[in-house]
Design a protein around this motif. Structure first.
Motif, PDB file in Angstrom:
ATOM      1  N   GLN A  82      12.022  -5.688   1.533  1.00 47.91           N
ATOM      2  CA  GLN A  82      11.358  -5.348   0.284  1.00 47.91           C
ATOM      3  C   GLN A  82       9.891  -4.983   0.490  1.00 47.91           C
ATOM      4  N   THR A  83       9.209  -4.752  -0.636  1.00 49.21           N
ATOM      5  CA  THR A  83       7.765  -4.522  -0.665  1.00 49.21           C
ATOM      6  C   THR A  83       7.206  -5.303  -1.847  1.00 49.21           C
ATOM      7  N   SER A  84       5.924  -5.132  -2.078  1.00 46.76           N
ATOM      8  CA  SER A  84       5.281  -5.800  -3.214  1.00 46.76           C
ATOM      9  C   SER A  84       5.932  -5.432  -4.539  1.00 46.76           C
ATOM     10  N   ASP A  85       6.599  -4.320  -4.575  1.00 49.49           N
ATOM     11  CA  ASP A  85       7.240  -3.864  -5.807  1.00 49.49           C
ATOM     12  C   ASP A  85       8.308  -4.845  -6.317  1.00 49.49           C
ATOM     13  N   CYS A  86       8.841  -5.685  -5.444  1.00 55.05           N
ATOM     14  CA  CYS A  86       9.877  -6.632  -5.875  1.00 55.05           C
ATOM     15  C   CYS A  86       9.335  -7.635  -6.890  1.00 55.05           C
ATOM     16  N   TRP A  87       8.007  -7.822  -6.942  1.00 55.63           N
ATOM     17  CA  TRP A  87       7.397  -8.774  -7.862  1.00 55.63           C
ATOM     18  C   TRP A  87       7.071  -8.161  -9.223  1.00 55.63           C
ATOM     19  N   ARG A  88       7.291  -6.877  -9.378  1.00 56.06           N
ATOM     20  CA  ARG A  88       6.945  -6.190 -10.626  1.00 56.06           C
ATOM     21  C   ARG A  88       7.500  -6.864 -11.885  1.00 56.06           C
ATOM     22  N   PRO A  89       8.745  -7.345 -11.896  1.00 53.99           N
ATOM     23  CA  PRO A  89       9.271  -7.963 -13.126  1.00 53.99           C
ATOM     24  C   PRO A  89       8.514  -9.213 -13.593  1.00 53.99           C
ATOM     25  N   VAL A  90       7.821  -9.915 -12.693  1.00 55.47           N
ATOM     26  CA  VAL A  90       7.124 -11.144 -13.084  1.00 55.47           C
ATOM     27  C   VAL A  90       5.601 -11.011 -13.056  1.00 55.47           C
ATOM     28  N   LEU A  91       5.114  -9.885 -12.597  1.00 51.55           N
ATOM     29  CA  LEU A  91       3.678  -9.708 -12.386  1.00 51.55           C
ATOM     30  C   LEU A  91       2.859  -9.902 -13.658  1.00 51.55           C
ATOM     31  N   ALA A  92       3.239  -9.258 -14.742  1.00 53.69           N
ATOM     32  CA  ALA A  92       2.456  -9.335 -15.983  1.00 53.69           C
ATOM     33  C   ALA A  92       2.407 -10.760 -16.529  1.00 53.69           C
ATOM     34  N   ASP A  93       3.531 -11.451 -16.516  1.00 57.98           N
ATOM     35  CA  ASP A  93       3.542 -12.833 -17.021  1.00 57.98           C
ATOM     36  C   ASP A  93       2.645 -13.737 -16.175  1.00 57.98           C
ATOM     37  N   LEU A  94       2.714 -13.591 -14.869  1.00 59.08           N
ATOM     38  CA  LEU A  94       1.888 -14.418 -13.990  1.00 59.08           C
ATOM     39  C   LEU A  94       0.408 -14.072 -14.100  1.00 59.08           C
ATOM     40  N   ALA A  95       0.121 -12.793 -14.376  1.00 61.07           N
ATOM     41  CA  ALA A  95      -1.266 -12.333 -14.481  1.00 61.07           C
ATOM     42  C   ALA A  95      -1.932 -12.779 -15.776  1.00 61.07           C
ATOM     43  N   ALA A  96      -1.194 -13.392 -16.681  1.00 64.24           N
ATOM     44  CA  ALA A  96      -1.780 -13.864 -17.938  1.00 64.24           C
ATOM     45  C   ALA A  96      -2.848 -14.919 -17.696  1.00 64.24           C
ATOM     46  N   ASP A  97      -2.673 -15.712 -16.613  1.00 66.07           N
ATOM     47  CA  ASP A  97      -3.673 -16.752 -16.351  1.00 66.07           C
ATOM     48  C   ASP A  97      -4.029 -16.891 -14.867  1.00 66.07           C
ATOM     49  N   HIS A  98      -3.697 -15.885 -14.075  1.00 64.70           N
ATOM     50  CA  HIS A  98      -4.026 -15.883 -12.649  1.00 64.70           C
ATOM     51  C   HIS A  98      -4.462 -14.487 -12.213  1.00 64.70           C
ATOM     52  N   THR A  99      -5.221 -14.430 -11.150  1.00 65.32           N
ATOM     53  CA  THR A  99      -5.382 -13.185 -10.416  1.00 65.32           C
ATOM     54  C   THR A  99      -4.184 -13.132  -9.488  1.00 65.32           C
ATOM     55  N   VAL A 100      -3.324 -12.171  -9.685  1.00 65.69           N
ATOM     56  CA  VAL A 100      -2.107 -12.059  -8.885  1.00 65.69           C
ATOM     57  C   VAL A 100      -2.283 -10.926  -7.888  1.00 65.69           C
ATOM     58  N   VAL A 101      -2.032 -11.231  -6.635  1.00 66.05           N
ATOM     59  CA  VAL A 101      -2.089 -10.232  -5.571  1.00 66.05           C
ATOM     60  C   VAL A 101      -0.738 -10.238  -4.869  1.00 66.05           C
ATOM     61  N   ALA A 102      -0.122  -9.067  -4.821  1.00 68.77           N
ATOM     62  CA  ALA A 102       1.164  -8.904  -4.151  1.00 68.77           C
ATOM     63  C   ALA A 102       0.995  -7.836  -3.080  1.00 68.77           C
ATOM     64  N   PRO A 103       0.779  -8.247  -1.829  1.00 69.28           N
ATOM     65  CA  PRO A 103       0.601  -7.258  -0.761  1.00 69.28           C
ATOM     66  C   PRO A 103       1.929  -6.786  -0.185  1.00 69.28           C
ATOM     67  N   ASP A 104       1.887  -5.613   0.423  1.00 67.91           N
ATOM     68  CA  ASP A 104       2.962  -5.196   1.316  1.00 67.91           C
ATOM     69  C   ASP A 104       2.610  -5.806   2.661  1.00 67.91           C
ATOM     70  N   LEU A 105       3.480  -6.637   3.215  1.00 71.71           N
ATOM     71  CA  LEU A 105       3.219  -7.208   4.530  1.00 71.71           C
ATOM     72  C   LEU A 105       3.038  -6.093   5.553  1.00 71.71           C
ATOM     73  N   CYS A 106       2.343  -6.391   6.606  1.00 77.51           N
ATOM     74  CA  CYS A 106       2.141  -5.433   7.691  1.00 77.51           C
ATOM     75  C   CYS A 106       3.504  -4.894   8.144  1.00 77.51           C
TER      76      CYS A 106
END
Length: 155
Positions: free
Chosen positions: A25-49
């Motif tokens: 996968q890539t960071s895109d796999c977190w897209r479904p939960v990103l907005a909810d988590l970003a409500a009270d966090h700085t969320v960073v989802a990197p593509d691993l090397c």
């Protein structure tokens, strides 16, 4: 990060939450939960090397190096610590990161992963047949040769 460029998605503000994806996968796999988590966090989802839009150097894919890349990213973003969630391969990187830099990993969640030492401790023919891809990919240069130009003979 030693000159390795890492692509990442960033959203929200507040305490840092780092999401590490699995294989393949890539960071895109977190897209479904990103907005909810970003409500009270700085969320960073990197593509691993080696994945997605991040650099793909010839070396540096061991978990310790990849964990150091994540630690460097956190520092480059101006944070001292992070809550870290890793899935599959990302869980292995996250676990290594927490072992190597416990002061930086505030909390850790590992998802969908069997600890490597435990898996190899229990390895038998049945388990090996279920995880044959791991064992195959451990063979030096063989997977790359099979999918690269050196294996196929052109006429």
């Amino acid at each position: 990060m030693d000159g390795v460029r890492l692509h990442y998605v960033r959203a929200g503000s507040g305490p840092l939450l780092v999401l590490l994806h699995g294989w393949p996968q890539t960071s895109d796999c977190w897209r479904p939960v990103l907005a909810d988590l970003a409500a009270d966090h700085t969320v960073v989802a990197p593509d691993l090397c080696g994945y997605g839009l991040s650099d793909k150097p010839a070396t540096g894919y061991d978990k310790r190096r990849m964990a150091a890349d994540m630690a460097g990213l956190v520092e480059a973003l101006g944070f001292e610590k992070a809550v870290v969630v890793g899935h599959d391969r990302g869980a292995r990187v996250a676990h290594r990161w927490a072992l190597d830099r416990p002061e930086q990993v505030e909390r850790l969640a590992v998802l969908d992963v069997v600890p490597t030492r435990e898996m190899f401790r229990r390895m038998d023919a049945s388990l090996a047949s279920g995880y044959w891809r791991w064992l195959f990919q451990m063979q030096p240069d063989l997977p790359e040769r099979l999918v690269g130009h050196g294996f196929v003979h052109e006429s």
